[in-house]
Design a protein around this motif. Sequence first.
Motif, PDB file in Angstrom:
ATOM      1  N   ILE A 554       0.851  -1.203   0.000  1.00  0.00           N
ATOM      2  CA  ILE A 554       0.000   0.000   0.000  1.00  0.00           C
ATOM      3  C   ILE A 554       0.890   1.257   0.000  1.00  0.00           C
ATOM      4  CG2 ILE A 554      -1.647   1.352   1.409  1.00  0.00           C
ATOM      5  CD1 ILE A 554      -2.804  -1.447   2.297  1.00  0.00           C
ATOM      6  N   GLY A 555       1.970   1.210   0.779  1.00  0.00           N
ATOM      7  CA  GLY A 555       2.911   2.333   0.809  1.00  0.00           C
ATOM      8  C   GLY A 555       3.500   2.601  -0.570  1.00  0.00           C
ATOM      9  N   ALA A 571       1.160   9.325   6.242  1.00  0.00           N
ATOM     10  CA  ALA A 571       1.367   9.244   7.688  1.00  0.00           C
ATOM     11  C   ALA A 571       0.529   8.113   8.287  1.00  0.00           C
ATOM     12  CB  ALA A 571       1.007  10.582   8.346  1.00  0.00           C
ATOM     13  N   GLU A 572      -0.681   7.987   7.788  1.00  0.00           N
ATOM     14  CA  GLU A 572      -1.591   6.941   8.283  1.00  0.00           C
ATOM     15  C   GLU A 572      -1.022   5.556   7.931  1.00  0.00           C
ATOM     16  OE1 GLU A 572      -4.141   7.915  10.062  1.00  0.00           O
ATOM     17  OE2 GLU A 572      -4.995   5.918  10.342  1.00  0.00           O
ATOM     18  N   GLN A 573      -0.507   5.422   6.713  1.00  0.00           N
ATOM     19  CA  GLN A 573       0.086   4.159   6.276  1.00  0.00           C
ATOM     20  C   GLN A 573       1.292   3.823   7.161  1.00  0.00           C
ATOM     21  OE1 GLN A 573       3.240   3.978   4.620  1.00  0.00           O
ATOM     22  NE2 GLN A 573       3.150   1.756   4.189  1.00  0.00           N
ATOM     23  N   SER A 574       2.137   4.815   7.459  1.00  0.00           N
ATOM     24  CA  SER A 574       3.327   4.573   8.300  1.00  0.00           C
ATOM     25  C   SER A 574       2.903   4.152   9.708  1.00  0.00           C
ATOM     26  CB  SER A 574       4.175   5.836   8.438  1.00  0.00           C
ATOM     27  OG  SER A 574       4.499   6.332   7.189  1.00  0.00           O
ATOM     28  N   ARG A 575       1.871   4.806  10.216  1.00  0.00           N
ATOM     29  CA  ARG A 575       1.400   4.490  11.569  1.00  0.00           C
ATOM     30  C   ARG A 575       0.972   3.017  11.645  1.00  0.00           C
ATOM     31  NH1 ARG A 575      -2.855   3.765  13.980  1.00  0.00           N
ATOM     32  NH2 ARG A 575      -4.230   4.264  12.234  1.00  0.00           N
ATOM     33  N   ILE A 576       0.238   2.561  10.625  1.00  0.00           N
ATOM     34  CA  ILE A 576      -0.234   1.170  10.636  1.00  0.00           C
ATOM     35  C   ILE A 576       0.949   0.209  10.467  1.00  0.00           C
ATOM     36  CG2 ILE A 576      -1.695  -0.511   9.430  1.00  0.00           C
ATOM     37  CD1 ILE A 576      -3.517   1.930   8.721  1.00  0.00           C
ATOM     38  N   ALA A 577       1.879   0.577   9.592  1.00  0.00           N
ATOM     39  CA  ALA A 577       3.064  -0.280   9.392  1.00  0.00           C
ATOM     40  C   ALA A 577       3.822  -0.453  10.703  1.00  0.00           C
ATOM     41  CB  ALA A 577       3.961   0.337   8.311  1.00  0.00           C
ATOM     42  N   ARG A 578       3.983   0.648  11.460  1.00  0.00           N
ATOM     43  CA  ARG A 578       4.687   0.564  12.755  1.00  0.00           C
ATOM     44  C   ARG A 578       3.914  -0.306  13.742  1.00  0.00           C
ATOM     45  NH1 ARG A 578       5.441   5.997  11.932  1.00  0.00           N
ATOM     46  NH2 ARG A 578       3.772   6.492  13.398  1.00  0.00           N
ATOM     47  N   ALA A 579       2.593  -0.121  13.777  1.00  0.00           N
ATOM     48  CA  ALA A 579       1.779  -0.895  14.719  1.00  0.00           C
ATOM     49  C   ALA A 579       1.842  -2.383  14.390  1.00  0.00           C
ATOM     50  CB  ALA A 579       0.337  -0.394  14.685  1.00  0.00           C
TER      51      ALA A 579
END
Length: 582
Positions: A554-555, A571-579
Amino acid sequence: MSSSLAALNRWVDEVARLTRPASIHWCDGSEAEHAMLVERMLAGGDLLPLNPDTHPRCYLHRSHPSDVARVEHLTFVCTREREDAGPNNHWMAPAEAHAKIDGLFAGCMQGRTMYVIPYCMGPIDSPLSRCGVEITDSPYVVANMRIMTRMGAAAQARIEREGTFVKGLHSIGELDPERRFIMHFPEELTIKSYGSGYGGNALLGKKCHALRIASWQARQEGWLAEHMLIVGIENPEGQTHYLAAAFPSACGKTNLAMLIPPEGYRKDGWKVWTVGDDICWMQPGPDGRLWAINPEAGFFGVAPGTSAATNPNAMAMLDRDAIFTNVGLTADNRPWWEGLPGTPAKDWQGRDYDPANGPAAHPNARFTVSARQCPSWSPRAEDPQGVPISAIVFGGRRASLVPLVFQARDWTHGVLVGAAMGSETTAAATGAVGVLRRDSMAMKPFCGYNFADYFAHWLSFDRPGAKLPKIFHVNWFRKGADGKFLWPGFGDNLRVLEWMIRRVGGQAGAVETPIGYLPRPQDLNTDGLDLAPAALAELLSLDREGWCEEIESIGEYLESFGARMPAALKAEQSRIARALAG
Ligand code: GTP
Ligand code: SPV
Ligand code: MN
């Protein structure tokens, strides 16, 4: 004469000079006109009669075998700036596109009748509705537009009052795939389509106007034009929640819009009301909610798979006043497709049925029928105000990974969920079937401008005073190890919709995960559901490893749009990837 009527007349004259028809017919939408056209098509072979005892006033149309679906590779958005069309569209410079397609239109209607079709998308008295005029040399297009839009005198009167309308020019041309183009000029509110008689390529009010041109206008004017069904779910207390759902072509919109509740739900008093099955126009109302209309007046639905078991409401409206395209026939001249009982005698090309030639009906065979014939047609469907939307649902055809349902955390996350939608391709467009691709908001083939700008437009609805719908994602198409669908689907999908409505009301449980809120098995109503607990557990589980790969992909997809992509989505994609990694 009003100045808008004068402008319309000038354009019709201009088109006639280019295409050189033998005669011009202005469509008034009357019964008499329809009867005359049907006679003409029966005489010319455009329509074949069906069994009048079982299917009064129903007809079969067999298209050219190479003209059975939308042609995405021949569909262009012709904006002055290439970037405005975006990497999600094929682009051609407007002057080049006009020259190319006008060359094909030159003299193409010689010896034929040119029909002028004034139409209104949406209830004729709704402030949300928009008008257009399609010029075509195909009486089959006229007959379909009469069912799918508010066509004729009332639309023409509205055009004369309003002054603006979308101009659509269509010719079936030689039906040669090498001489076929579907071109859109959003800056000129103009569509030119040549060389195909198929629905989405030829009924210009539908995908060309109500999605590609309208999405462009909607961005400028602050509303949304979406590839969504609209359905009302009435609970036993008599309250109705309206849901709008975007699934890609041939991925279940018509079926969800008309679903019949499972027996236990029916006994308890649940009811389902159809407002629309394909296109939704919505805009914020004074109360901050999104209000939606269905711009169409009929259904152009997928025939194969439609049966008394899967979609009884559709079956109930298809026994009179319907047009069938590319279906098979029984020995007694009834329409037949895969999924119906009985046996076919003829296939969609009119040959004696032989399984060696493939299915009897083309996989993208379609029916055209007035929405008013639908038993579940909502009493609010033609309300000029529209209906208020409580939930937006995104969904794709995903054999693996994606759970049955999950809820986005908030609007921004929901926009990412829509943007990230993936789905296996279907027979609704020419090309390979079953190939997984990104189909953001089910609008990949239909967004008339750059997806990056489109996502930014979606994000812009989150503003002070807005009472936005909750956003969900579903997947009815998950398969088990045996290759069969894990979830029974169809009527049982109401169980998932009930969970959504109870989430909107703050009454249903869920577990929070990196991809959003998932129901636990006990959060869904499974009374009377024929499903093994292990299958339900699999449908509601989160495959962390698989999702790590998915969120990375998705990124990459977001990156492919370059700097125009809104930072909030990245930013939302990065947040989910980190979680997911954490
Ligand atoms: P377009 O008109 O192309 O935009 O399609 P649509 O989204 O309205 O699709 P439609 O409802 O016609 O469904 C397409 C196919 O998917 C049909 O063959 C249906 O029988 C099948 N289908 C619809 N809903 C379900 C479901 O819940 N489960 C399964 N397994 N199949 C479904
Ligand atoms: C689709 O392909 O999404 C359809 C059929 O709804 S058509 O109108 O032909 O595009
Ligand atoms: Mn569609």
